[in-house]
Design a protein around this motif. Sequence first.
Motif, PDB file in Angstrom:
ATOM      1  N   ARG A 329       0.845  -1.198   0.000  1.00  0.00           N
ATOM      2  CA  ARG A 329       0.000   0.000   0.000  1.00  0.00           C
ATOM      3  C   ARG A 329       0.878   1.244   0.000  1.00  0.00           C
ATOM      4  NH1 ARG A 329      -5.287  -1.107   1.064  1.00  0.00           N
ATOM      5  NH2 ARG A 329      -5.748  -3.196   1.881  1.00  0.00           N
ATOM      6  N   ASP A 330       0.363   2.319  -0.600  1.00  0.00           N
ATOM      7  CA  ASP A 330       1.108   3.576  -0.573  1.00  0.00           C
ATOM      8  C   ASP A 330       0.869   4.283   0.760  1.00  0.00           C
ATOM      9  OD1 ASP A 330      -1.379   4.866  -0.694  1.00  0.00           O
ATOM     10  OD2 ASP A 330      -1.247   5.240  -2.843  1.00  0.00           O
ATOM     11  N   GLU A 331       1.421   5.470   0.895  1.00  0.00           N
ATOM     12  CA  GLU A 331       1.316   6.152   2.183  1.00  0.00           C
ATOM     13  C   GLU A 331      -0.107   6.580   2.504  1.00  0.00           C
ATOM     14  OE1 GLU A 331       4.221   9.232   2.435  1.00  0.00           O
ATOM     15  OE2 GLU A 331       5.898   7.821   2.435  1.00  0.00           O
ATOM     16  N   HIS A 335      -4.036   0.443  -2.378  1.00  0.00           N
ATOM     17  CA  HIS A 335      -3.419  -0.748  -2.948  1.00  0.00           C
ATOM     18  C   HIS A 335      -2.482  -0.380  -4.095  1.00  0.00           C
ATOM     19  CE1 HIS A 335      -2.886  -4.733  -4.439  1.00  0.00           C
ATOM     20  NE2 HIS A 335      -3.771  -4.656  -5.419  1.00  0.00           N
ATOM     21  N   ARG A 336      -1.312  -1.049  -4.162  1.00  0.00           N
ATOM     22  CA  ARG A 336      -0.322  -0.816  -5.217  1.00  0.00           C
ATOM     23  C   ARG A 336      -0.244  -2.063  -6.112  1.00  0.00           C
ATOM     24  NH1 ARG A 336       4.853  -0.577  -3.693  1.00  0.00           N
ATOM     25  NH2 ARG A 336       5.437   0.916  -5.311  1.00  0.00           N
ATOM     26  N   PRO A 337      -1.098  -2.192  -7.120  1.00  0.00           N
ATOM     27  CA  PRO A 337      -1.055  -3.385  -7.965  1.00  0.00           C
ATOM     28  C   PRO A 337       0.178  -3.433  -8.858  1.00  0.00           C
ATOM     29  CG  PRO A 337      -2.611  -1.816  -8.868  1.00  0.00           C
ATOM     30  CD  PRO A 337      -2.184  -1.267  -7.534  1.00  0.00           C
ATOM     31  N   VAL A 338       0.767  -2.251  -9.137  1.00  0.00           N
ATOM     32  CA  VAL A 338       2.000  -2.177  -9.930  1.00  0.00           C
ATOM     33  C   VAL A 338       3.103  -1.687  -8.998  1.00  0.00           C
ATOM     34  CG1 VAL A 338       3.139  -1.189 -11.944  1.00  0.00           C
ATOM     35  CG2 VAL A 338       0.672  -1.673 -12.014  1.00  0.00           C
ATOM     36  N   HIS A 339       4.058  -2.545  -8.709  1.00  0.00           N
ATOM     37  CA  HIS A 339       5.053  -2.257  -7.676  1.00  0.00           C
ATOM     38  C   HIS A 339       6.055  -1.198  -8.100  1.00  0.00           C
ATOM     39  CE1 HIS A 339       4.166  -5.879  -5.037  1.00  0.00           C
ATOM     40  NE2 HIS A 339       3.402  -6.070  -6.100  1.00  0.00           N
ATOM     41  N   THR A 340       6.200  -0.975  -9.400  1.00  0.00           N
ATOM     42  CA  THR A 340       7.162   0.021  -9.851  1.00  0.00           C
ATOM     43  C   THR A 340       6.552   1.401 -10.037  1.00  0.00           C
ATOM     44  OG1 THR A 340       6.836  -0.857 -12.090  1.00  0.00           O
ATOM     45  CG2 THR A 340       8.824  -1.551 -10.905  1.00  0.00           C
ATOM     46  N   PHE A 341       5.291   1.585  -9.646  1.00  0.00           N
ATOM     47  CA  PHE A 341       4.767   2.947  -9.576  1.00  0.00           C
ATOM     48  C   PHE A 341       5.589   3.738  -8.559  1.00  0.00           C
ATOM     49  CE2 PHE A 341       0.087   2.205 -11.024  1.00  0.00           C
ATOM     50  CZ  PHE A 341       0.522   2.158 -12.333  1.00  0.00           C
ATOM     51  N   ARG A 342       5.747   5.033  -8.843  1.00  0.00           N
ATOM     52  CA  ARG A 342       6.566   5.874  -7.959  1.00  0.00           C
ATOM     53  C   ARG A 342       5.784   6.306  -6.706  1.00  0.00           C
ATOM     54  NH1 ARG A 342       8.016   7.814 -13.171  1.00  0.00           N
ATOM     55  NH2 ARG A 342      10.251   7.610 -13.630  1.00  0.00           N
ATOM     56  N   ASN A 343       5.259   5.324  -6.004  1.00  0.00           N
ATOM     57  CA  ASN A 343       4.522   5.627  -4.778  1.00  0.00           C
ATOM     58  C   ASN A 343       4.887   4.664  -3.656  1.00  0.00           C
ATOM     59  OD1 ASN A 343       3.331   3.308  -5.792  1.00  0.00           O
ATOM     60  ND2 ASN A 343       1.244   4.099  -5.796  1.00  0.00           N
ATOM     61  N   LEU A 344       6.141   4.176  -3.691  1.00  0.00           N
ATOM     62  CA  LEU A 344       6.624   3.309  -2.626  1.00  0.00           C
ATOM     63  C   LEU A 344       6.540   4.060  -1.300  1.00  0.00           C
ATOM     64  CD1 LEU A 344       8.025   0.521  -2.068  1.00  0.00           C
ATOM     65  CD2 LEU A 344      10.202   1.781  -2.194  1.00  0.00           C
ATOM     66  N   PRO A 345       5.883   3.483  -0.295  1.00  0.00           N
ATOM     67  CA  PRO A 345       5.752   4.203   0.977  1.00  0.00           C
ATOM     68  C   PRO A 345       7.095   4.352   1.685  1.00  0.00           C
ATOM     69  CG  PRO A 345       5.010   1.940   1.222  1.00  0.00           C
ATOM     70  CD  PRO A 345       5.270   2.148  -0.244  1.00  0.00           C
ATOM     71  N   ARG A 346       7.174   5.329   2.551  1.00  0.00           N
ATOM     72  CA  ARG A 346       8.374   5.558   3.355  1.00  0.00           C
ATOM     73  C   ARG A 346       8.119   5.079   4.785  1.00  0.00           C
ATOM     74  NH1 ARG A 346      10.428  11.617   2.545  1.00  0.00           N
ATOM     75  NH2 ARG A 346      11.966  10.771   4.004  1.00  0.00           N
TER      76      ARG A 346
END
Length: 471
Positions: A329-331, A335-346
């Motif tokens: 999941r992003d921040e 849901h992040r179905p595409v892992h290479t989207f630029r929304n990796l949580p911190r």
Amino acid sequence: MRSLVLIGHGSHLNGESAGAVYRYAELLRERGLYDEVVEGYWKEEPSLRQVLKTTRSTDVTVIPMFISEGYFTETVIPRELGLGHQGPVPPEGIARVLGGRTVRYTLPYGVHPSMNEVILARAREVLPDLSAADTALIVLGHGTTRNENSNRVIYRNAELLRNSGQFAEVHALFLDEDPKVGTWPEVVQAPRVVVVPFFASEGWHTLETIPEDMGLTGTVTCFPENPHGPQTVYYAKPVGTHPAVADVVLHLAEEARGAQGRGGDEDRAHAETWNAFLNLAREGMRLGEALITPHAGMFELRHALDEGRPADDLTTVVTPEGLRDLTRRDEGGHHRPVHTFRNLPRGWRAVLSEADLPRGVHNLYPTVVEEGYAHHRHTLRPTPWPTTARRQTGIYAKVQRATPEQVEAVARDVCSGCLKTRLWAGEKLGRTFFAGVPGAIPCPEACTYFIAEVREEVSGKRGQAAQGHED
């Protein structure tokens, strides 16, 4: 050496859709009967087109984690895996040699005879004192007009349980075909009614549609004025989430075509890929938005923007599965179905051994290492968009009508937020992260998320709130 691959549907919308397959993969890993257990999905990553690239062994058994035979198990999955098979799968499954791997593909686990026992176990969980004197059973299926085989397993299990004499009556009802579940008050006569959803996972249908169609208010619902008198309905959990399904999967795998002579070697290309990656990781590296740092024989992974933050400020996990759960999941909790989207949580860090690092990186960025190394070695073959579009069937066949302008309009919205470079659209990528460029990640083929968005664009529905079940 043996690899077991579990294939699920997954979802672009609902992060819980893949939960059952994750749990079964973990249960099967703990048993240690296979050298690895990996998952692949229709709507998530790794996709069906990618998953075989991630297996370590030249001996691979693929189990469709579906509840019945039908469109996905007979058309979509064989097509996307490149098995060269369409239509009903024989009881012993099929076997193919693909790229040096022997790949065995079985029937879906839901059609295995032992699922009858799982239905009964679910019924007894919700009503331990069920009896043939006063208890009816409803085996509830999805149903579809797309494939006439999909309801067969529901009728077969209902008949077996009816013949067992453990219930006063047993009925097969469906959501999307007759006899429909909404007719149950007219059909069922017994005062106590157990409903067992023959579904693969807990989701929109089991949590929303079925209770609404049946008028249920919880696990136990009383109906004082039904046509056949007062009735109480006991609503069980779906069969597909029962722990015994892990045993069903193992039975299918051992019964697969050619299983007697099973056992392969380590795939040489896979071993070379991960040896090259581990050599980079031992020196410390960036991969996409993640920073990988070696320390005292272990590896720490964290968001690159968290570099320098004290460990006490971050949530720490020590397993590949923990890393997967933190980054799905992003921040904002989406849901992040595409892992290479630029929304990796911190705000997290994973501390993994060298043995666990490959699976951890796979959970973070599925197939990125395999495809990145292949491109680095000039062996990755992109699949142009027209080829991908022509392969689509069912409700996705309409993407074949998409104009180049429509495809690019979707790409501006979807692909611009992704780390990958669209090789499938003719974009060039001279170097990858294997050559020290962190965000240089190849995309050899349009992902299922992109395909779904193109379908919405062609339908004139893109941007509208998504509702209901994904096909």
